[in-house]
Design an enzyme around this catalytic site. Structure first.
Site, short mmCIF file in Angstrom:
data_model
loop_
_atom_site.label_atom_id
_atom_site.label_comp_id
_atom_site.label_asym_id
_atom_site.label_seq_id
_atom_site.Cartn_x
_atom_site.Cartn_y
_atom_site.Cartn_z
N HIS A 79 -26.34 -21.70 25.47
CA HIS A 79 -25.60 -20.43 25.53
C HIS A 79 -25.67 -19.85 26.95
O HIS A 79 -26.68 -20.02 27.65
CB HIS A 79 -26.20 -19.42 24.55
CG HIS A 79 -26.22 -19.90 23.13
ND1 HIS A 79 -27.32 -20.50 22.56
CD2 HIS A 79 -25.26 -19.88 22.18
CE1 HIS A 79 -27.04 -20.83 21.31
NE2 HIS A 79 -25.80 -20.47 21.05
N ASP A 124 -29.98 -23.61 28.89
CA ASP A 124 -29.77 -23.28 27.47
C ASP A 124 -28.28 -23.47 27.16
O ASP A 124 -27.43 -23.26 28.03
CB ASP A 124 -30.18 -21.82 27.24
CG ASP A 124 -30.19 -21.44 25.77
OD1 ASP A 124 -31.27 -21.42 25.17
OD2 ASP A 124 -29.10 -21.14 25.22
N ASP A 153 -31.31 -25.92 23.03
CA ASP A 153 -30.27 -25.93 22.00
C ASP A 153 -29.01 -26.69 22.41
O ASP A 153 -28.05 -26.75 21.65
CB ASP A 153 -29.93 -24.51 21.53
CG ASP A 153 -29.88 -23.50 22.65
OD1 ASP A 153 -29.91 -23.91 23.83
OD2 ASP A 153 -29.80 -22.29 22.35
N HIS A 157 -30.44 -13.38 27.07
CA HIS A 157 -29.25 -12.61 26.65
C HIS A 157 -29.45 -11.10 26.80
O HIS A 157 -28.50 -10.35 26.63
CB HIS A 157 -28.90 -12.92 25.19
CG HIS A 157 -28.48 -14.33 24.96
ND1 HIS A 157 -27.47 -14.93 25.68
CD2 HIS A 157 -28.94 -15.28 24.10
CE1 HIS A 157 -27.33 -16.19 25.26
NE2 HIS A 157 -28.21 -16.43 24.32
ZN LIG Z 1 -29.32 -20.65 23.32
#
Ligand SMILES: [Zn+2]
Length: 308
Positions: A161, A159, A243, A122
């Site tokens: 996200h 992931d 996740d 991120h």
């Molecule tokens: Zn994540």
């Protein structure tokens, strides 16, 4: 040759406030789960400033160093904190991926897993966010391109996200292909299919909430893998987040441990076809401790099978 496991105790020195999901116990559980495996255990070096400067400007590096608290925490965005040990942890995480690339490109290891935190995908060019300080996966790609002289590196990110930071750091890098699947809608809100990079070098695969293993496998098999094969990367970097697991508290996909083994195995098969099996994997998310440990072990065991 054995799969390399690259980590450092400093990555346990990045402490977050009580109740924060990205916590020291994540890495402790992973290292415990990997303890019985026959891996080439490597101590992560500190990244050099010049390594970090491949992806972040000097002003950002100064900002991160200046944000280090003498005690307690510094909050640098809504959910990203630094403790006194965070700078060293971030430099070990970045150093781990650099070392991993050097080992895999130098023939010292067939593939490598970096068990590090803070995670990285991120972190944008000049913005720390989403528990991330330095863009580790993008750094691995840039180091392979610029230091090892490669022409094509792929970064794949499963992931839950969106890897907005990796996308930002490699947006204008025609030598890198970024393929990322993510739950949508979900924080950080980016990762739509029309985000394709400055050179058509980004492929986003949004997945609806409650997507399970079968639909995930179809998306990767039908869209991601053909693109990856035709790009013919000389190295595959994996942003390995767990996740998307059904038990994860931060998101709503329904992958199981065997799905993480499957995607790893498929990526190993492609790597064997196009780049002599060269894979560098680095840890991103995964917040249910038991699911995280089991899925990480399954992921590393697939890397080990491919290394034989
Ligand atoms: Zn994540």
């Amino acid at each position: 040759m054995k799969t390399a496991l690259i980590t450092h105790a400093d990555c346990l020195g990045h402490v977050t406030p009580t109740g924060h999901p990205e916590r020291v116990a994540r890495l402790e559980h992973i290292l415990h789960a990997l303890e019985p495996l026959d891996l080439n255990r490597v101590t992560a070096p500190l990244a050099a400033d010049d390594d970090i400067l491949r992806i972040h400007p000097a002003s950002y590096l100064s900002d991160i160093r200046d944000a280090r608290p003498a005690e307690g925490f510094t909050q640098i965005d809504g959910d990203t904190f630094m403790s006194p040990g965070s700078v060293d942890a971030a430099f070990r995480a970045a150093g781990a991926v650099v070392r991993a690339v050097d080992m895999v490109m130098g023939g010292e290891a067939p593939n490598a897993f970096c068990a590090v935190r803070p995670p990285g995908h991120h972190a944008e060019t000049s913005t720390a966010m989403g528990f991330c300080l330095f863009g580790n996966a993008a750094l691995a790609a840039k180091h392979a391109l610029d230091h090892h002289g490669l022409s094509r590196v792929a970064v794949v990110d499963f992931d839950v996200h969106h890897g907005n930071g990796t996308q930002d750091l490699l947006w204008d890098e025609p030598r890198a292909l970024v393929i990322t699947s993510q739950q949508m809608p979900l924080w950080p809100g980016t990762g739509r299919p029309d985000e394709t990079g400055a050179h058509g070098n980004v492929l986003n695969l949004p997945l609806a909430p409650n997507t399970g293993g079968a639909e995930m496998r179809a998306a990767w098999r039908d869209q991601a893998f053909p693109r990856l094969r035709s790009f013919r990367p000389e190295l595959i970097v994996i942003s390995t987040g767990f996740d998307a697991h059904a038990d994860d508290p931060l998101a709503n996909l329904n992958w199981e441990t065997e799905d993480f083994a499957w995607i790893t195995s498929e990526l190993c098969t492609i790597a064997r076809e196009v780049c002599d099996g060269r894979i560098v994997s680095t840890l991103e998310g995964g917040y249910d401790l038991n699911a995280l440990a089991a899925a990480t072990r399954a992921h590393v065991q697939e890397l080990m099978k491919a290394a034989q």
